[in-house]
Design a protein around this motif. Sequence first.
Motif, PDB file in Angstrom:
ATOM      1  N   ILE A  32       0.831  -1.152  -0.089  1.00 24.47           N
ATOM      2  CA  ILE A  32       0.103  -0.072  -0.017  1.00 24.47           C
ATOM      3  C   ILE A  32       0.780   1.296  -0.121  1.00 24.47           C
ATOM      4  N   HIS A  33       1.971   1.023   0.708  1.00 23.80           N
ATOM      5  CA  HIS A  33       2.811   2.389   0.847  1.00 23.80           C
ATOM      6  C   HIS A  33       3.433   2.897  -0.692  1.00 23.80           C
ATOM      7  N   GLN A  34       3.504   1.938  -1.750  1.00 24.87           N
ATOM      8  CA  GLN A  34       3.755   2.215  -2.868  1.00 24.87           C
ATOM      9  C   GLN A  34       2.654   3.130  -3.445  1.00 24.87           C
ATOM     10  N   VAL A  35       1.700   3.298  -2.978  1.00 28.60           N
ATOM     11  CA  VAL A  35       0.693   4.437  -3.557  1.00 28.60           C
ATOM     12  C   VAL A  35       1.124   5.701  -3.648  1.00 28.60           C
ATOM     13  N   PHE A  36       2.192   6.000  -2.982  1.00 32.51           N
ATOM     14  CA  PHE A  36       2.691   7.312  -2.707  1.00 32.51           C
ATOM     15  C   PHE A  36       3.581   7.588  -4.026  1.00 32.51           C
ATOM     16  N   PHE A  91      -1.566   1.856  -9.813  1.00 31.11           N
ATOM     17  CA  PHE A  91      -2.507   1.785  -8.758  1.00 31.11           C
ATOM     18  C   PHE A  91      -3.424   0.123  -8.805  1.00 31.11           C
ATOM     19  N   ILE A  92      -3.555  -0.108  -9.844  1.00 34.23           N
ATOM     20  CA  ILE A  92      -4.216  -1.294 -10.195  1.00 34.23           C
ATOM     21  C   ILE A  92      -3.542  -2.371  -9.766  1.00 34.23           C
ATOM     22  N   SER A  93      -2.192  -2.303  -9.841  1.00 36.81           N
ATOM     23  CA  SER A  93      -1.244  -3.632  -9.574  1.00 36.81           C
ATOM     24  C   SER A  93      -1.476  -3.608  -7.917  1.00 36.81           C
ATOM     25  N   LEU A  94      -1.735  -2.777  -7.200  1.00 38.48           N
ATOM     26  CA  LEU A  94      -1.454  -2.824  -5.746  1.00 38.48           C
ATOM     27  C   LEU A  94      -2.291  -3.928  -5.013  1.00 38.48           C
ATOM     28  N   PRO A  95      -3.553  -3.849  -5.226  1.00 36.81           N
ATOM     29  CA  PRO A  95      -4.496  -4.688  -4.704  1.00 36.81           C
ATOM     30  C   PRO A  95      -4.150  -6.126  -4.961  1.00 36.81           C
ATOM     31  N   ILE A  96      -3.867  -6.194  -6.572  1.00 32.83           N
ATOM     32  CA  ILE A  96      -3.359  -7.395  -6.867  1.00 32.83           C
ATOM     33  C   ILE A  96      -2.304  -8.202  -6.486  1.00 32.83           C
ATOM     34  N   ASN A  97      -1.201  -7.359  -6.210  1.00 28.89           N
ATOM     35  CA  ASN A  97       0.028  -7.868  -5.409  1.00 28.89           C
ATOM     36  C   ASN A  97      -0.227  -8.231  -4.228  1.00 28.89           C
ATOM     37  N   VAL A 137      -5.490   3.974 -28.360  1.00 30.03           N
ATOM     38  CA  VAL A 137      -6.395   3.431 -27.044  1.00 30.03           C
ATOM     39  C   VAL A 137      -5.634   2.166 -26.699  1.00 30.03           C
ATOM     40  N   ILE A 138      -5.663   1.366 -27.665  1.00 32.30           N
ATOM     41  CA  ILE A 138      -4.905  -0.133 -27.228  1.00 32.30           C
ATOM     42  C   ILE A 138      -3.768   0.065 -26.974  1.00 32.30           C
ATOM     43  N   ILE A 139      -2.968   0.641 -27.401  1.00 32.07           N
ATOM     44  CA  ILE A 139      -1.474   0.792 -27.332  1.00 32.07           C
ATOM     45  C   ILE A 139      -1.263   1.362 -25.748  1.00 32.07           C
ATOM     46  N   THR A 140      -2.149   2.160 -25.310  1.00 26.97           N
ATOM     47  CA  THR A 140      -2.193   2.979 -24.017  1.00 26.97           C
ATOM     48  C   THR A 140      -2.749   1.757 -23.113  1.00 26.97           C
ATOM     49  N   ILE A 141      -3.520   0.706 -23.444  1.00 26.68           N
ATOM     50  CA  ILE A 141      -3.782  -0.369 -22.630  1.00 26.68           C
ATOM     51  C   ILE A 141      -2.718  -1.436 -22.143  1.00 26.68           C
ATOM     52  N   PHE A 142      -1.808  -1.446 -23.463  1.00 25.46           N
ATOM     53  CA  PHE A 142      -0.544  -2.266 -23.127  1.00 25.46           C
ATOM     54  C   PHE A 142       0.334  -1.765 -22.446  1.00 25.46           C
ATOM     55  N   ILE A 143       0.539  -0.280 -22.329  1.00 29.91           N
ATOM     56  CA  ILE A 143       1.587   0.523 -21.653  1.00 29.91           C
ATOM     57  C   ILE A 143       1.106   0.330 -20.426  1.00 29.91           C
ATOM     58  N   PHE A 144      -0.346   0.546 -20.131  1.00 28.43           N
ATOM     59  CA  PHE A 144      -0.866   0.504 -18.750  1.00 28.43           C
ATOM     60  C   PHE A 144      -0.600  -0.974 -17.902  1.00 28.43           C
ATOM     61  N   GLY A 145      -0.526  -1.972 -18.945  1.00 26.08           N
ATOM     62  CA  GLY A 145      -0.214  -3.314 -18.407  1.00 26.08           C
ATOM     63  C   GLY A 145       1.196  -3.528 -17.967  1.00 26.08           C
ATOM     64  N   VAL A 146       1.822  -2.759 -18.717  1.00 26.59           N
ATOM     65  CA  VAL A 146       3.503  -2.815 -18.369  1.00 26.59           C
ATOM     66  C   VAL A 146       3.948  -2.115 -17.139  1.00 26.59           C
ATOM     67  N   ARG A 147       2.962  -0.964 -16.845  1.00 25.32           N
ATOM     68  CA  ARG A 147       3.586  -0.053 -15.789  1.00 25.32           C
ATOM     69  C   ARG A 147       2.854  -0.773 -14.543  1.00 25.32           C
ATOM     70  N   GLY A 148       1.711  -1.462 -14.677  1.00 28.94           N
ATOM     71  CA  GLY A 148       1.091  -2.297 -13.468  1.00 28.94           C
ATOM     72  C   GLY A 148       2.128  -3.344 -13.066  1.00 28.94           C
ATOM     73  N   PHE A 149       2.516  -4.210 -14.121  1.00 30.55           N
ATOM     74  CA  PHE A 149       3.195  -5.408 -13.882  1.00 30.55           C
ATOM     75  C   PHE A 149       4.671  -4.932 -13.351  1.00 30.55           C
ATOM     76  N   ALA A 150       5.187  -3.873 -13.932  1.00 32.91           N
ATOM     77  CA  ALA A 150       6.520  -3.379 -13.482  1.00 32.91           C
ATOM     78  C   ALA A 150       6.540  -2.754 -12.026  1.00 32.91           C
ATOM     79  N   THR A 151       5.399  -2.129 -11.678  1.00 31.84           N
ATOM     80  CA  THR A 151       5.347  -1.843 -10.418  1.00 31.84           C
ATOM     81  C   THR A 151       5.232  -2.885  -9.353  1.00 31.84           C
ATOM     82  N   GLY A 152       4.467  -3.978  -9.827  1.00 34.71           N
ATOM     83  CA  GLY A 152       4.328  -5.121  -9.041  1.00 34.71           C
ATOM     84  C   GLY A 152       5.571  -5.625  -8.544  1.00 34.71           C
ATOM     85  N   ILE A 153       6.437  -5.886  -9.842  1.00 36.39           N
ATOM     86  CA  ILE A 153       7.813  -6.256  -9.710  1.00 36.39           C
ATOM     87  C   ILE A 153       8.587  -5.698  -8.340  1.00 36.39           C
TER      88      ILE A 153
END
Length: 502
Positions: A185-189, A360-366, A400-416
């Motif tokens: 949760i701290h990573q939300v900052f 932000f999306i990756s936080l609860p999943i992680n 729009v689809i490219i943005t979704i893919f970038i969204f996915g990379v950002r989410g997973f990378a943050t999770g790592i």
Amino acid sequence: MLELQELISDDDNSEDEDHMKKDKVYKTIHKRGKGTEKWLFTVEEAVEKIGFGRFQMKLFVICGIFSASDAMEMLLLAVLSPVLRCDWKLNEWEVALITTCVFIGMGIMAPTWGTIADRYGRWPVLLLTAIWISYAGLLSSFSPTYPWILFLRGCVGAGIGGASQAFTLFSEYIPSKYRAKTLIIHQVFWALGSAFEITLAMIIIPNYGWRMLAVISAIPLAISVLFFKWLPESARYLVAQGKSKVAMAELRKAGKLNKSELPSGSRLYITKQAKGGNLSDIFNKSYLRTTLQLWVIWFGTAFTYYGVILASSEILEFHHTCKAGDGGAKVGHLVDTDCKCNLLSHSDYISMIVSTFGEFISLPINWFMMDRFGRKKTIAINLLGAGICFLLIQICTTKVIITIFIFGVRGFATGIFNAIYIYTIEVYPTTVRSFALGSCSAAARIGAMSTPFVSQVLLEKSLFVAVWVYGGVCLVGCVLAICLPIETQGKEMPQHSKSSTT
């Protein structure tokens, strides 16, 4: 056999007596004899007994402000590069070198800050780095020429190399039951700081220029210094250094704020005092394989995370060229005669902000995965997901689809990053934790200083090759994460190196 060092109780008469007795109390107790459990307790037991409450929430906010301010300085790179390319007529290599200089500074100083933190404390390192980053960031806004921006942003990077100590300090006061959830949760900052910086850039750069953005980005860290009077030193560090009286005072303050009591007893005990920050401790037989694998994973994590941040503005132009029929092999730009000058548009800023929300999306999943699958598998799943999303970016499709893919990379990378930070501070002992985190951070900075030449140079030549480089690095990291020899889920944070306690 575990050797336990008896520490001076907090009711000793004077500091002079304390120093006179120091040599005498360095005698060892070969085991906790019958009855000693009534008056001895460990710092781990104290942290667990104090529990989670107002004290941890105070640290959560203070360290969070520091983290968000740090994120602003880092994300400044993503929005600064296109502007400087146009203003100073820079080519791709010169733009990439700006980012690389920041990470060179981080890579050089990260283990140094870690060593200082293990020997002199987490608190002074955080205070010094906050002042350092803010001052260097402010000076960079006055850079008259290209060499000056390289030097001053490198100085900013050198300061950021010590920013991870906020994470270390916070983690050392969290009971094991709440550690993973709280640190995630701290990573939300960080995510908030990232989104805020891009929003500022969208407003400030078109109207006031990049120099004003650099000034404003340096202010939050300067303000964070005002909160340091409420930031305690790590009790784990104090105990590891034999400063039992100060550690007891910090633990009592924490217990009072949480309205809880310390374990029954009057004294802390620790193993034989260690200097900390010793390279041999992370290369002994207990940690050699872990250290080497972690260095590669940290390299890949930073290579991926900062790669997608720096490449976002380039990737968002992909749909123009692929619709023109080149199959996505190159990324196109509106160019001038001297350099590929392509300022970010309002829609590009919006797309970058939207992709940031992947963090932000990756936080609860992680949160779920770390409790369900453990640290190692969570790191591996996130690396695999980031690799797949990177490979999908080469598909010729809409913005729009490219943005979704970038969204996915950002989410997973943050999770790592979430998982690898938690794993690293859990697997290494207190006496070398900051140094180990600093060495891993240095490995990450090698990845970060390499990634501009892929995201800002190679990507200009071939999107296909660039995304496969990123995808390949993620897949290698995934395999190494699965093969890590130690799982830290549900275990206490070690206080001393195994080699020094047996």
